[in-house]
Design a protein around this motif. Structure first.
Motif, PDB file in Angstrom:
ATOM      1  N   GLY A 149     -53.711  30.968  13.786  1.00 55.46           N
ATOM      2  CA  GLY A 149     -54.478  31.696  12.783  1.00 55.46           C
ATOM      3  C   GLY A 149     -54.378  31.051  11.423  1.00 55.46           C
ATOM      4  N   LEU A 150     -55.199  31.547  10.485  1.00 53.64           N
ATOM      5  CA  LEU A 150     -55.261  31.034   9.126  1.00 53.64           C
ATOM      6  C   LEU A 150     -54.814  32.088   8.136  1.00 53.64           C
ATOM      7  CD1 LEU A 150     -58.761  29.281   9.215  1.00 53.64           C
ATOM      8  CD2 LEU A 150     -56.520  28.148   9.351  1.00 53.64           C
ATOM      9  N   THR A 151     -54.203  31.648   7.038  1.00 55.34           N
ATOM     10  CA  THR A 151     -53.979  32.488   5.867  1.00 55.34           C
ATOM     11  C   THR A 151     -54.782  31.878   4.728  1.00 55.34           C
ATOM     12  OG1 THR A 151     -52.030  31.238   5.141  1.00 55.34           O
ATOM     13  CG2 THR A 151     -51.665  33.050   6.702  1.00 55.34           C
ATOM     14  N   GLN A 152     -54.603  32.359   3.518  1.00 57.87           N
ATOM     15  CA  GLN A 152     -55.406  31.868   2.401  1.00 57.87           C
ATOM     16  C   GLN A 152     -55.229  30.375   2.172  1.00 57.87           C
ATOM     17  OE1 GLN A 152     -54.898  34.054  -1.245  1.00 57.87           O
ATOM     18  NE2 GLN A 152     -56.226  32.712  -2.416  1.00 57.87           N
ATOM     19  N   ASP A 153     -53.993  29.876   2.241  1.00 54.96           N
ATOM     20  CA  ASP A 153     -53.727  28.478   1.917  1.00 54.96           C
ATOM     21  C   ASP A 153     -53.036  27.715   3.040  1.00 54.96           C
ATOM     22  OD1 ASP A 153     -54.697  28.687  -0.792  1.00 54.96           O
ATOM     23  OD2 ASP A 153     -52.863  29.826  -1.229  1.00 54.96           O
ATOM     24  N   ALA A 154     -52.901  28.324   4.218  1.00 62.38           N
ATOM     25  CA  ALA A 154     -52.103  27.687   5.262  1.00 62.38           C
ATOM     26  C   ALA A 154     -52.628  28.083   6.635  1.00 62.38           C
ATOM     27  CB  ALA A 154     -50.630  28.101   5.117  1.00 62.38           C
ATOM     28  N   ALA A 155     -51.987  27.509   7.658  1.00 65.51           N
ATOM     29  CA  ALA A 155     -52.309  27.851   9.041  1.00 65.51           C
ATOM     30  C   ALA A 155     -51.013  28.018   9.811  1.00 65.51           C
ATOM     31  CB  ALA A 155     -53.161  26.753   9.676  1.00 65.51           C
ATOM     32  N   ARG A 156     -51.089  28.780  10.898  1.00 67.49           N
ATOM     33  CA  ARG A 156     -49.955  28.953  11.783  1.00 67.49           C
ATOM     34  C   ARG A 156     -50.261  28.241  13.094  1.00 67.49           C
ATOM     35  NH1 ARG A 156     -50.009  33.934  13.307  1.00 67.49           N
ATOM     36  NH2 ARG A 156     -47.898  33.946  14.187  1.00 67.49           N
ATOM     37  N   VAL A 157     -49.319  27.387  13.500  1.00 60.95           N
ATOM     38  CA  VAL A 157     -49.492  26.576  14.708  1.00 60.95           C
ATOM     39  C   VAL A 157     -48.236  26.717  15.557  1.00 60.95           C
ATOM     40  CG1 VAL A 157     -49.836  24.259  15.621  1.00 60.95           C
ATOM     41  CG2 VAL A 157     -50.990  24.934  13.503  1.00 60.95           C
ATOM     42  N   ARG A 158     -48.427  27.063  16.816  1.00 56.72           N
ATOM     43  CA  ARG A 158     -47.275  27.223  17.715  1.00 56.72           C
ATOM     44  C   ARG A 158     -46.910  25.891  18.357  1.00 56.72           C
ATOM     45  NH1 ARG A 158     -47.245  32.362  21.247  1.00 56.72           N
ATOM     46  NH2 ARG A 158     -46.480  33.083  19.206  1.00 56.72           N
ATOM     47  N   TYR A 159     -45.636  25.521  18.240  1.00 56.69           N
ATOM     48  CA  TYR A 159     -45.085  24.331  18.885  1.00 56.69           C
ATOM     49  C   TYR A 159     -44.249  24.772  20.077  1.00 56.69           C
ATOM     50  CZ  TYR A 159     -41.715  20.598  19.755  1.00 56.69           C
ATOM     51  OH  TYR A 159     -40.914  19.660  20.358  1.00 56.69           O
TER      52      TYR A 159
END
Length: 210
Positions: A149-159
Motif C-alpha cells: 500500500g501507499l501513504t502520502q510520502d512512502a510505500a509499504r513493501v513486504r519482504y
C-alpha cells in the motif's frame, strides 16, 4: 533524485551498528558507496561499492570487511546471466539479477524499483546472490517482495525469505526508511542558526564583565 546523490544513514539494530551511504539513482541505474560498522555477530568494519545497469540489475559489488582477527575481500560481478565471485564462475547464481548484502538496506532497493513496487501493486519472487557478513561468503537465496500500500510520502513493501517476513517502509525512490527488526533511517538534522548555536559546543564563549 538529485544528480549529486543522497547521503543516507541507518541505525542497523540487527548488527547493533550503523550504515552510511552515498547513493546516485539515474532512472534505474543505481550506484552506491557505503560504510558500515557492526557489533554482531562479531565486531567488524565494512566498506562497499555497488553498481547496477539500467534495469537496476547488479553489475558489480566490491566489499572489504575487517574483524579483530581477519580481513575479507569480495569482488562479485554479473555479466549477462553469468556471475563470478572473485573471478570464479558461480552456476548456482544463474538467473539472479541482484546481490543482497546482509544487513544493508541499500540492496533492498533494486528489486523494488525494477518492478515499481514503491508506486503500485505487484508481487515478485527472486533469486538473489546473498552476501553473508562479515565473512562475505556468497550463497543463493530465494526471496519475494510484495507491494502492500501507499501513504502520502512512502510505500509499504513486504519482504519474505523462507519463514522470515518483514513489512518495509520505503520512500518514493524505493529507498528503505524502516525495515522492522533490521534497520531504520536516521533523518538529517535541521539547520542550526548562529543564534541557536550561541553557548553550544564549538561556539565562542560569552565575554565576562569585570
Amino acid at each position: 533524485m538529485d544528480e549529486q546523490g543522497r547521503h543516507l544513514v541507518w541505525q542497523v539494530t540487527e548488527t547493533a551498528g550503523f550504515e552510511a551511504a552515498w547513493l546516485n539513482l539515474d532512472g534505474m541505474i543505481l550506484s552506491a558507496t557505503g560504510r558500515t560498522v557492526g557489533q554482531l555477530p562479531e565486531p567488524y568494519w565494512l566498506t562497499y561499492t555497488l553498481q547496477t545497469d539500467d534495469r537496476a540489475a547488479t553489475t558489480r559489488l566490491q566489499v572489504t570487511a575487517t574483524t579483530a582477527n581477519a580481513q575479507y575481500e569480495l569482488d562479485l560481478r554479473r555479466d549477462g546471466g553469468t556471475w563470478n565471485v572473485d573471478g570464479q564462475p558461480r552456476a548456482d547464481l544463474a538467473g539472479a539479477l541482484d546481490c543482497d548484502l546482509a544487513c544493508s538496506p541499500v540492496t533492498n532497493t533494486m528489486p523494488i524499483i525494477r518492478h515499481g513496487l514503491q508506486h503500485g501493486p505487484g508481487e515478485h519472487r527472486f533469486l538473489m546472490a546473498f552476501v553473508q557478513v562479515p565473512t562475505l561468503r556468497v550463497v543463493a537465496s530465494q526471496q519475494s517482495y510484495t507491494h502492500l500500500g501507499l501513504t502520502q510520502d512512502a510505500a509499504r513493501v513486504r519482504y519474505a525469505s523462507g519463514t522470515f517476513v518483514s513489512d518495509l517502509t520505503v520512500d518514493r525512490d524505493g529507498l528503505v526508511i524502516d525495515y522492522p527488526t533490521m534497520a531504520h533511517r536516521i533523518p538529517a538534522g535541521t539547520t542550526v542558526t548562529a543564534e541557536q548555536r550561541i553557548g553550544g559546543p564549538g561556539s565562542p564563549r560569552p565575554s565576562s564583565s569585570s
